[in-house]
Design a protein around this motif. Sequence first.
Motif, PDB file in Angstrom:
ATOM      1  N   SER A  52       0.823  -1.196   0.000  1.00 42.61           N
ATOM      2  CA  SER A  52       0.000   0.000   0.000  1.00 42.61           C
ATOM      3  C   SER A  52       0.870   1.263   0.000  1.00 42.61           C
ATOM      4  O   SER A  52       0.581   2.228  -0.699  1.00 42.61           O
ATOM      5  N   LEU A  53       1.911   1.256   0.794  1.00 40.94           N
ATOM      6  CA  LEU A  53       2.821   2.396   0.864  1.00 40.94           C
ATOM      7  C   LEU A  53       3.528   2.588  -0.479  1.00 40.94           C
ATOM      8  O   LEU A  53       3.659   3.713  -0.968  1.00 40.94           O
ATOM      9  N   ARG A  54       3.953   1.493  -1.088  1.00 41.66           N
ATOM     10  CA  ARG A  54       4.608   1.554  -2.396  1.00 41.66           C
ATOM     11  C   ARG A  54       3.650   2.125  -3.448  1.00 41.66           C
ATOM     12  O   ARG A  54       4.032   2.971  -4.256  1.00 41.66           O
ATOM     13  N   GLU A  55       2.422   1.653  -3.441  1.00 39.15           N
ATOM     14  CA  GLU A  55       1.428   2.142  -4.403  1.00 39.15           C
ATOM     15  C   GLU A  55       1.161   3.633  -4.210  1.00 39.15           C
ATOM     16  O   GLU A  55       1.036   4.380  -5.172  1.00 39.15           O
ATOM     17  N   ARG A  56       1.090   4.041  -2.968  1.00 36.71           N
ATOM     18  CA  ARG A  56       0.863   5.458  -2.672  1.00 36.71           C
ATOM     19  C   ARG A  56       2.036   6.300  -3.195  1.00 36.71           C
ATOM     20  O   ARG A  56       1.838   7.343  -3.817  1.00 36.71           O
ATOM     21  N   ALA A  57       3.249   5.834  -2.968  1.00 39.01           N
ATOM     22  CA  ALA A  57       4.441   6.544  -3.453  1.00 39.01           C
ATOM     23  C   ALA A  57       4.437   6.612  -4.976  1.00 39.01           C
ATOM     24  O   ALA A  57       4.731   7.664  -5.565  1.00 39.01           O
ATOM     25  N   LEU A  58       4.090   5.511  -5.615  1.00 38.85           N
ATOM     26  CA  LEU A  58       4.028   5.496  -7.081  1.00 38.85           C
ATOM     27  C   LEU A  58       2.973   6.465  -7.598  1.00 38.85           C
ATOM     28  O   LEU A  58       3.184   7.142  -8.604  1.00 38.85           O
ATOM     29  N   ARG A  59       1.848   6.531  -6.920  1.00 43.87           N
ATOM     30  CA  ARG A  59       0.788   7.456  -7.331  1.00 43.87           C
ATOM     31  C   ARG A  59       1.264   8.904  -7.254  1.00 43.87           C
ATOM     32  O   ARG A  59       1.044   9.699  -8.158  1.00 43.87           O
ATOM     33  N   TYR A  60       1.929   9.241  -6.160  1.00 43.78           N
ATOM     34  CA  TYR A  60       2.462  10.601  -6.021  1.00 43.78           C
ATOM     35  C   TYR A  60       3.470  10.914  -7.123  1.00 43.78           C
ATOM     36  O   TYR A  60       3.448  11.983  -7.728  1.00 43.78           O
ATOM     37  N   LEU A  61       4.367   9.976  -7.386  1.00 36.46           N
ATOM     38  CA  LEU A  61       5.408  10.193  -8.389  1.00 36.46           C
ATOM     39  C   LEU A  61       4.854  10.183  -9.808  1.00 36.46           C
ATOM     40  O   LEU A  61       5.440  10.776 -10.708  1.00 36.46           O
ATOM     41  N   ALA A  62       3.727   9.524 -10.016  1.00 34.11           N
ATOM     42  CA  ALA A  62       3.104   9.524 -11.342  1.00 34.11           C
ATOM     43  C   ALA A  62       2.477  10.879 -11.652  1.00 34.11           C
ATOM     44  O   ALA A  62       2.396  11.287 -12.811  1.00 34.11           O
ATOM     45  N   GLN A  63       2.057  11.595 -10.613  1.00 33.79           N
ATOM     46  CA  GLN A  63       1.438  12.909 -10.809  1.00 33.79           C
ATOM     47  C   GLN A  63       2.470  13.962 -11.197  1.00 33.79           C
ATOM     48  O   GLN A  63       2.239  14.777 -12.078  1.00 33.79           O
ATOM     49  N   ARG A  64       3.603  13.954 -10.496  1.00 36.16           N
ATOM     50  CA  ARG A  64       4.693  14.891 -10.774  1.00 36.16           C
ATOM     51  C   ARG A  64       5.920  14.427 -10.012  1.00 36.16           C
ATOM     52  O   ARG A  64       5.815  13.595  -9.123  1.00 36.16           O
ATOM     53  N   ASP A  65       7.085  14.993 -10.353  1.00 33.69           N
ATOM     54  CA  ASP A  65       8.293  14.692  -9.584  1.00 33.69           C
ATOM     55  C   ASP A  65       8.161  15.285  -8.189  1.00 33.69           C
ATOM     56  O   ASP A  65       7.577  16.361  -8.015  1.00 33.69           O
ATOM     57  N   HIS A  66       8.695  14.589  -7.208  1.00 36.07           N
ATOM     58  CA  HIS A  66       8.728  15.063  -5.828  1.00 36.07           C
ATOM     59  C   HIS A  66      10.158  14.952  -5.324  1.00 36.07           C
ATOM     60  O   HIS A  66      10.875  14.015  -5.699  1.00 36.07           O
ATOM     61  N   SER A  67      10.539  15.863  -4.452  1.00 36.61           N
ATOM     62  CA  SER A  67      11.829  15.707  -3.783  1.00 36.61           C
ATOM     63  C   SER A  67      11.690  14.591  -2.756  1.00 36.61           C
ATOM     64  O   SER A  67      10.580  14.211  -2.369  1.00 36.61           O
ATOM     65  N   ARG A  68      12.797  14.095  -2.323  1.00 38.40           N
ATOM     66  CA  ARG A  68      12.788  13.017  -1.317  1.00 38.40           C
ATOM     67  C   ARG A  68      12.048  13.471  -0.060  1.00 38.40           C
ATOM     68  O   ARG A  68      11.232  12.740   0.493  1.00 38.40           O
ATOM     69  N   ALA A  69      12.314  14.700   0.379  1.00 39.43           N
ATOM     70  CA  ALA A  69      11.685  15.216   1.595  1.00 39.43           C
ATOM     71  C   ALA A  69      10.176  15.387   1.414  1.00 39.43           C
ATOM     72  O   ALA A  69       9.403  15.091   2.330  1.00 39.43           O
ATOM     73  N   GLU A  70       9.753  15.875   0.254  1.00 37.74           N
ATOM     74  CA  GLU A  70       8.319  16.024  -0.014  1.00 37.74           C
ATOM     75  C   GLU A  70       7.616  14.676   0.019  1.00 37.74           C
ATOM     76  O   GLU A  70       6.548  14.532   0.619  1.00 37.74           O
ATOM     77  N   LEU A  71       8.213  13.697  -0.627  1.00 34.88           N
ATOM     78  CA  LEU A  71       7.615  12.368  -0.684  1.00 34.88           C
ATOM     79  C   LEU A  71       7.534  11.757   0.717  1.00 34.88           C
ATOM     80  O   LEU A  71       6.507  11.184   1.092  1.00 34.88           O
ATOM     81  N   ALA A  72       8.584  11.928   1.494  1.00 37.94           N
ATOM     82  CA  ALA A  72       8.584  11.411   2.867  1.00 37.94           C
ATOM     83  C   ALA A  72       7.496  12.085   3.693  1.00 37.94           C
ATOM     84  O   ALA A  72       6.801  11.434   4.476  1.00 37.94           O
ATOM     85  N   ARG A  73       7.326  13.380   3.495  1.00 36.03           N
ATOM     86  CA  ARG A  73       6.297  14.115   4.241  1.00 36.03           C
ATOM     87  C   ARG A  73       4.904  13.628   3.863  1.00 36.03           C
ATOM     88  O   ARG A  73       4.044  13.423   4.718  1.00 36.03           O
ATOM     89  N   LYS A  74       4.682  13.395   2.574  1.00 37.86           N
ATOM     90  CA  LYS A  74       3.368  12.934   2.124  1.00 37.86           C
ATOM     91  C   LYS A  74       3.061  11.507   2.585  1.00 37.86           C
ATOM     92  O   LYS A  74       1.911  11.155   2.787  1.00 37.86           O
ATOM     93  N   LEU A  75       4.095  10.706   2.729  1.00 38.21           N
ATOM     94  CA  LEU A  75       3.899   9.317   3.145  1.00 38.21           C
ATOM     95  C   LEU A  75       3.932   9.149   4.672  1.00 38.21           C
ATOM     96  O   LEU A  75       3.652   8.053   5.173  1.00 38.21           O
ATOM     97  N   ALA A  76       4.259  10.206   5.388  1.00 39.36           N
ATOM     98  CA  ALA A  76       4.521  10.129   6.826  1.00 39.36           C
ATOM     99  C   ALA A  76       3.423   9.445   7.639  1.00 39.36           C
ATOM    100  O   ALA A  76       3.712   8.657   8.521  1.00 39.36           O
ATOM    101  N   GLY A  77       2.194   9.697   7.374  1.00 40.38           N
ATOM    102  CA  GLY A  77       1.135   9.115   8.177  1.00 40.38           C
ATOM    103  C   GLY A  77       0.746   7.713   7.770  1.00 40.38           C
ATOM    104  O   GLY A  77      -0.162   7.124   8.364  1.00 40.38           O
ATOM    105  N   HIS A  78       1.425   7.163   6.802  1.00 44.14           N
ATOM    106  CA  HIS A  78       0.998   5.885   6.236  1.00 44.14           C
ATOM    107  C   HIS A  78       1.967   4.729   6.497  1.00 44.14           C
ATOM    108  O   HIS A  78       1.764   3.636   5.971  1.00 44.14           O
ATOM    109  N   GLY A  79       3.001   4.978   7.262  1.00 40.20           N
ATOM    110  CA  GLY A  79       3.958   3.923   7.558  1.00 40.20           C
ATOM    111  C   GLY A  79       5.014   4.427   8.520  1.00 40.20           C
ATOM    112  O   GLY A  79       5.068   5.614   8.846  1.00 40.20           O
ATOM    113  N   SER A  80       5.882   3.525   8.969  1.00 39.78           N
ATOM    114  CA  SER A  80       6.957   3.918   9.886  1.00 39.78           C
ATOM    115  C   SER A  80       8.049   4.650   9.092  1.00 39.78           C
ATOM    116  O   SER A  80       8.132   4.537   7.857  1.00 39.78           O
TER     117      SER A  80
END
Length: 149
Positions: free
Chosen positions: A5-33
């Motif tokens: 689920s976390l992988r799919e969420r990350a892929l969805r974010y990256l499919a929309q546009r490029d994200h920096s590592r920090a942005e992606l981590a922030r967006k995924l923060a509530g969904h995993g350790s």
Amino acid sequence: MGDTSLRERALRYLAQRDHSRAELARKLAGHGSDAEIADIIDRMGELGLQSDRRFAEAWVRSKAGRFGAARMRSELARRGVERELVDEALCGECVESELERARMVWRAKFGASPADPREWARQARFLQTRGFATDVIRKLLKEQPDESA
């Protein structure tokens, strides 16, 4: 949530546009350790799906016509991009000089030289909020209208 689920969420974010590592981590923060998120982002980087360099270059390319180097540098730092990558992106993508970019932004907004000190200050403030350096602003606003054409 699970790893898939976390992988799919990350892929969805990256499919929309490029994200920096920090942005992606922030967006995924509530969904995993933190460890799971770091592993997923590392894997996305290994696969070439996430790249801070590519993110910075695309971001600068899209904003260079509207902002000065100081503003772009600040925005990218806020998004967690390392200073070296920011400098590389600014050098590589900003083909026009800072003065040329400031002139284009100024022309689109005002187009006419300031008539009085109050208007000069208003135009200077506008350019300053767009991230252009003070010396560039002074040089641009001192030009005669026919020189900038």
